[in-house]
Design a protein around this motif. Structure first.
Motif, PDB file in Angstrom:
ATOM      1  N   VAL A 276       0.861  -1.222   0.121  1.00 25.17           N
ATOM      2  CA  VAL A 276      -0.207  -0.112  -0.016  1.00 25.17           C
ATOM      3  C   VAL A 276       0.873   1.397  -0.041  1.00 25.17           C
ATOM      4  O   VAL A 276       1.930   1.356   0.895  1.00 25.17           O
ATOM      5  N   ILE A 277       0.674   2.115  -0.989  1.00 30.59           N
ATOM      6  CA  ILE A 277       1.441   3.465  -1.019  1.00 30.59           C
ATOM      7  C   ILE A 277       0.628   4.592  -0.835  1.00 30.59           C
ATOM      8  O   ILE A 277      -0.497   4.510  -1.470  1.00 30.59           O
ATOM      9  N   LEU A 278       1.228   5.682  -0.563  1.00 31.53           N
ATOM     10  CA  LEU A 278       0.635   6.954  -0.373  1.00 31.53           C
ATOM     11  C   LEU A 278       1.085   7.898  -0.763  1.00 31.53           C
ATOM     12  O   LEU A 278       2.530   7.979  -0.618  1.00 31.53           O
ATOM     13  N   PRO A 279       0.998   8.658  -1.917  1.00 37.07           N
ATOM     14  CA  PRO A 279       1.900   9.489  -2.712  1.00 37.07           C
ATOM     15  C   PRO A 279       2.663  10.370  -1.812  1.00 37.07           C
ATOM     16  O   PRO A 279       4.040  10.650  -1.915  1.00 37.07           O
ATOM     17  N   ASP A 280       2.072  11.150  -0.509  1.00 37.40           N
ATOM     18  CA  ASP A 280       2.786  11.802   0.299  1.00 37.40           C
ATOM     19  C   ASP A 280       2.628  11.622   1.819  1.00 37.40           C
ATOM     20  O   ASP A 280       1.440  11.499   2.057  1.00 37.40           O
ATOM     21  N   LEU A 281       3.634  11.016   2.439  1.00 34.35           N
ATOM     22  CA  LEU A 281       3.233  10.710   3.851  1.00 34.35           C
ATOM     23  C   LEU A 281       2.833  11.862   4.739  1.00 34.35           C
ATOM     24  O   LEU A 281       2.438  11.597   5.920  1.00 34.35           O
ATOM     25  N   GLU A 282       2.932  13.152   4.221  1.00 32.34           N
ATOM     26  CA  GLU A 282       2.724  14.112   5.048  1.00 32.34           C
ATOM     27  C   GLU A 282       1.077  14.307   5.038  1.00 32.34           C
ATOM     28  O   GLU A 282       0.749  15.382   5.648  1.00 32.34           O
ATOM     29  N   ALA A 283       0.394  13.651   4.154  1.00 36.64           N
ATOM     30  CA  ALA A 283      -0.970  13.756   4.351  1.00 36.64           C
ATOM     31  C   ALA A 283      -1.618  13.118   5.361  1.00 36.64           C
ATOM     32  O   ALA A 283      -2.114  12.074   5.499  1.00 36.64           O
ATOM     33  N   GLY A 284      -1.667  13.884   6.487  1.00 37.38           N
ATOM     34  CA  GLY A 284      -2.224  13.607   7.719  1.00 37.38           C
ATOM     35  C   GLY A 284      -3.504  13.982   7.829  1.00 37.38           C
ATOM     36  O   GLY A 284      -4.508  14.020   7.026  1.00 37.38           O
ATOM     37  N   CYS A 285      -4.143  14.164   9.259  1.00 42.46           N
ATOM     38  CA  CYS A 285      -5.377  14.567   9.359  1.00 42.46           C
ATOM     39  C   CYS A 285      -5.595  15.284  10.763  1.00 42.46           C
ATOM     40  O   CYS A 285      -5.411  14.474  11.801  1.00 42.46           O
ATOM     41  N   SER A 286      -6.151  16.302  10.933  1.00 41.68           N
ATOM     42  CA  SER A 286      -6.009  16.885  12.135  1.00 41.68           C
ATOM     43  C   SER A 286      -6.954  16.285  13.062  1.00 41.68           C
ATOM     44  O   SER A 286      -7.032  16.400  14.335  1.00 41.68           O
ATOM     45  N   LEU A 287      -8.158  15.603  12.448  1.00 41.29           N
ATOM     46  CA  LEU A 287      -9.030  14.906  13.444  1.00 41.29           C
ATOM     47  C   LEU A 287      -8.169  13.666  13.981  1.00 41.29           C
ATOM     48  O   LEU A 287      -8.572  13.349  15.343  1.00 41.29           O
ATOM     49  N   SER A 288      -7.645  12.985  13.138  1.00 35.40           N
ATOM     50  CA  SER A 288      -6.892  12.130  13.717  1.00 35.40           C
ATOM     51  C   SER A 288      -6.092  12.272  14.696  1.00 35.40           C
ATOM     52  O   SER A 288      -5.803  11.523  15.691  1.00 35.40           O
ATOM     53  N   ASP A 289      -5.228  13.430  14.547  1.00 40.13           N
ATOM     54  CA  ASP A 289      -4.276  13.860  15.392  1.00 40.13           C
ATOM     55  C   ASP A 289      -4.833  14.305  16.756  1.00 40.13           C
ATOM     56  O   ASP A 289      -4.296  14.456  17.701  1.00 40.13           O
ATOM     57  N   SER A 290      -6.108  14.346  16.794  1.00 45.02           N
ATOM     58  CA  SER A 290      -6.579  15.026  18.146  1.00 45.02           C
ATOM     59  C   SER A 290      -7.048  13.823  18.878  1.00 45.02           C
ATOM     60  O   SER A 290      -7.515  14.128  20.056  1.00 45.02           O
ATOM     61  N   CYS A 291      -6.734  12.597  18.577  1.00 49.48           N
ATOM     62  CA  CYS A 291      -7.013  11.462  19.425  1.00 49.48           C
ATOM     63  C   CYS A 291      -5.715  10.459  19.177  1.00 49.48           C
ATOM     64  O   CYS A 291      -5.634   9.470  18.823  1.00 49.48           O
ATOM     65  N   PRO A 292      -4.492  10.925  19.926  1.00 48.30           N
ATOM     66  CA  PRO A 292      -3.514   9.918  19.983  1.00 48.30           C
ATOM     67  C   PRO A 292      -3.641   8.875  20.997  1.00 48.30           C
ATOM     68  O   PRO A 292      -4.329   8.821  22.060  1.00 48.30           O
ATOM     69  N   ALA A 293      -3.195   7.551  20.315  1.00 45.82           N
ATOM     70  CA  ALA A 293      -3.520   6.280  20.763  1.00 45.82           C
ATOM     71  C   ALA A 293      -3.280   6.046  22.278  1.00 45.82           C
ATOM     72  O   ALA A 293      -4.140   5.509  23.073  1.00 45.82           O
ATOM     73  N   GLU A 294      -2.127   6.846  22.817  1.00 45.91           N
ATOM     74  CA  GLU A 294      -1.706   6.411  24.036  1.00 45.91           C
ATOM     75  C   GLU A 294      -2.578   7.351  24.886  1.00 45.91           C
ATOM     76  O   GLU A 294      -2.806   6.979  25.963  1.00 45.91           O
ATOM     77  N   VAL A 295      -3.030   8.357  24.440  1.00 49.45           N
ATOM     78  CA  VAL A 295      -3.931   9.256  25.267  1.00 49.45           C
ATOM     79  C   VAL A 295      -5.377   8.592  25.570  1.00 49.45           C
ATOM     80  O   VAL A 295      -6.067   8.393  26.588  1.00 49.45           O
ATOM     81  N   LEU A 296      -5.861   7.935  24.523  1.00 50.23           N
ATOM     82  CA  LEU A 296      -6.922   7.154  24.351  1.00 50.23           C
ATOM     83  C   LEU A 296      -6.926   5.721  25.462  1.00 50.23           C
ATOM     84  O   LEU A 296      -7.525   5.703  26.372  1.00 50.23           O
ATOM     85  N   GLU A 297      -5.654   5.274  25.285  1.00 49.19           N
ATOM     86  CA  GLU A 297      -5.044   4.220  26.036  1.00 49.19           C
ATOM     87  C   GLU A 297      -5.522   4.186  27.633  1.00 49.19           C
ATOM     88  O   GLU A 297      -6.110   3.743  28.420  1.00 49.19           O
ATOM     89  N   SER A 298      -4.649   5.641  27.996  1.00 48.71           N
ATOM     90  CA  SER A 298      -4.576   5.958  29.471  1.00 48.71           C
ATOM     91  C   SER A 298      -6.133   6.247  29.888  1.00 48.71           C
ATOM     92  O   SER A 298      -6.549   6.059  30.952  1.00 48.71           O
ATOM     93  N   TYR A 299      -6.807   6.884  29.037  1.00 46.84           N
ATOM     94  CA  TYR A 299      -8.490   7.289  29.280  1.00 46.84           C
ATOM     95  C   TYR A 299      -9.163   6.086  29.472  1.00 46.84           C
ATOM     96  O   TYR A 299      -9.879   5.980  30.594  1.00 46.84           O
ATOM     97  N   LEU A 300      -8.888   5.212  28.725  1.00 46.14           N
ATOM     98  CA  LEU A 300      -9.828   4.028  29.033  1.00 46.14           C
ATOM     99  C   LEU A 300      -9.074   3.156  30.166  1.00 46.14           C
ATOM    100  O   LEU A 300     -10.147   2.516  30.937  1.00 46.14           O
TER     101      LEU A 300
END
Ligand code: 13P
Ligand code: SF4
Length: 312
Positions: free
Chosen positions: A79-103
């Motif tokens: 699987v290739i993505l033309p530009d790895l910088e193509a992120g998402c502000s919404l995805s960034d608003s929930c880091p996995a480690e923050v969710l894990e510690s919340y749970l």
């Protein structure tokens, strides 16, 4: 044209054939990419395509979480993505480690976690089920009645789903920076200029904007809504790439970009990272490639498969 006189689009098509690749593009991609893609659609449609493709290589023209979803469903494919910088502000608003510690801190609540697909593989791996804007209502309606629901990461989509289903949920406080740029005032202004044009808005918009809309739906459903509606012109309140898709599908209608406070339309800077040149280079080199630790991938696959089953 390149030095050997081959057009960029022809080059992409030749590489695609040589690689046995499929090009999947989100509705927000630039028009040149939409026009060369095998499939253009919303997050749900793209996930279904990724789950069923026979290609060896998936060239994913969208943002990072979308290409990760394709990889989660296809561990043996490239699987290739033309530009790895193509992120998402919404995805960034929930880091996995923050969710894990919340749970962990709220283990007594025994949450059933519903994650909007706009999140990282790490967040998906912590979730019970995934949803997209196209199936969020159906997915929440099928959530176990005896569990507390936690909806991550989009507060606005979550609030809209609560309004549609009547099912209480706790909402993560994340948001899409693009859809939050639309305001009640900016939409009221454009509506005064085009009083006969229905307003069609994405559920990631703030409630004040959604309340002004004639229809709130995923990008793909916008096409069906406009196709069957008798109006000749529509105000489209989402990212600008959607206008190209709508104009291509429905050339006899007029689509007016919903303006933000500061701009005549709204561009997602992440979606716009991808270009035809970068797509050509990615097909030529098979880089940047999406790779995931197997434990995370395998755990993240479960809630995506559940979503696909529950939306079939
Ligand atoms: P759709 O699934 O409706 O296309 O939405 C994806 C997205 O990123 C919206 O900002
Ligand atoms: Fe993420 Fe918003 Fe861009 Fe969609 S439009 S990819 S939610 S930042």
């Amino acid at each position: 044209m390149n030095a050997s006189g081959v057009d960029l689009v022809d080059e992409i098509l030749q590489l695609k054939k040589a690689r046995n690749a499929v090009i999947l593009a989100h509705n927000y991609q630039v028009k040149e990419i939409q026009d060369v893609a095998d499939f253009v659609g919303d997050s749900l449609g793209l996930s279904i395509q990724a789950a069923t493709t026979q290609a060896d290589v998936i060239a994913f023209c969208g943002v990072h979480f979308m290409s990760e979803t394709a990889k989660i469903l296809n561990p043996s494919k490239t699987v290739i993505l033309p530009d790895l910088e193509a992120g998402c502000s919404l995805s960034d608003s929930c880091p996995a480690e923050v969710l894990e510690s919340y749970l962990q801190r709220h283990a007594d609540k025994n949450y059933y976690v519903i994650a909007y697909i706009n999140c990282s593989a790490g967040v998906k791996a912590l979730s019970d089920v995934i949803c997209t804007s196209g199936n969020a209502v159906r997915i929440v309606q099928q959530a176990p009645a005896d569990r507390n629901l936690l909806f991550v990461p989009d507060e606005n989509l979550g609030q809209w789903v609560i309004e549609q289903t009547g099912r209480p949920m706790e909402l993560w406080k994340g948001g899409c920076y693009v859809h939050l740029e639309f305001t009640r005032q900016s939409i009221e202004r454009i509506r005064k200029e085009h009083p006969d044009a229905p307003v069609v808005a994405h559920p990631e918009c703030a409630r004040a904007v959604r309340l002004l809309a004639d229809e709130v739906c995923s990008t793909e459903r916008m096409i069906g809504y406009c196709r069957t509606h008798p109006a000749k012109a529509f105000i489209i309140v989402t990212e600008s790439g959607m206008l190209h898709r709508l104009r291509r599908e429905l050339p006899d209608r007029t689509f007016i970009a919903g303006p933000t406070e500061n701009c005549a339309c709204a561009d997602c800077r992440f979606m716009k990272c991808n270009t035809l040149e970068k797509l050509r280079d990615a097909l030529a080199t098979l880089q940047p490639e999406i790779l995931l630790p197997e434990a995370v991938r395998a755990r993240a696959e479960l809630p995506i498969r559940r979503m696909l089953e529950q939306s079939a």
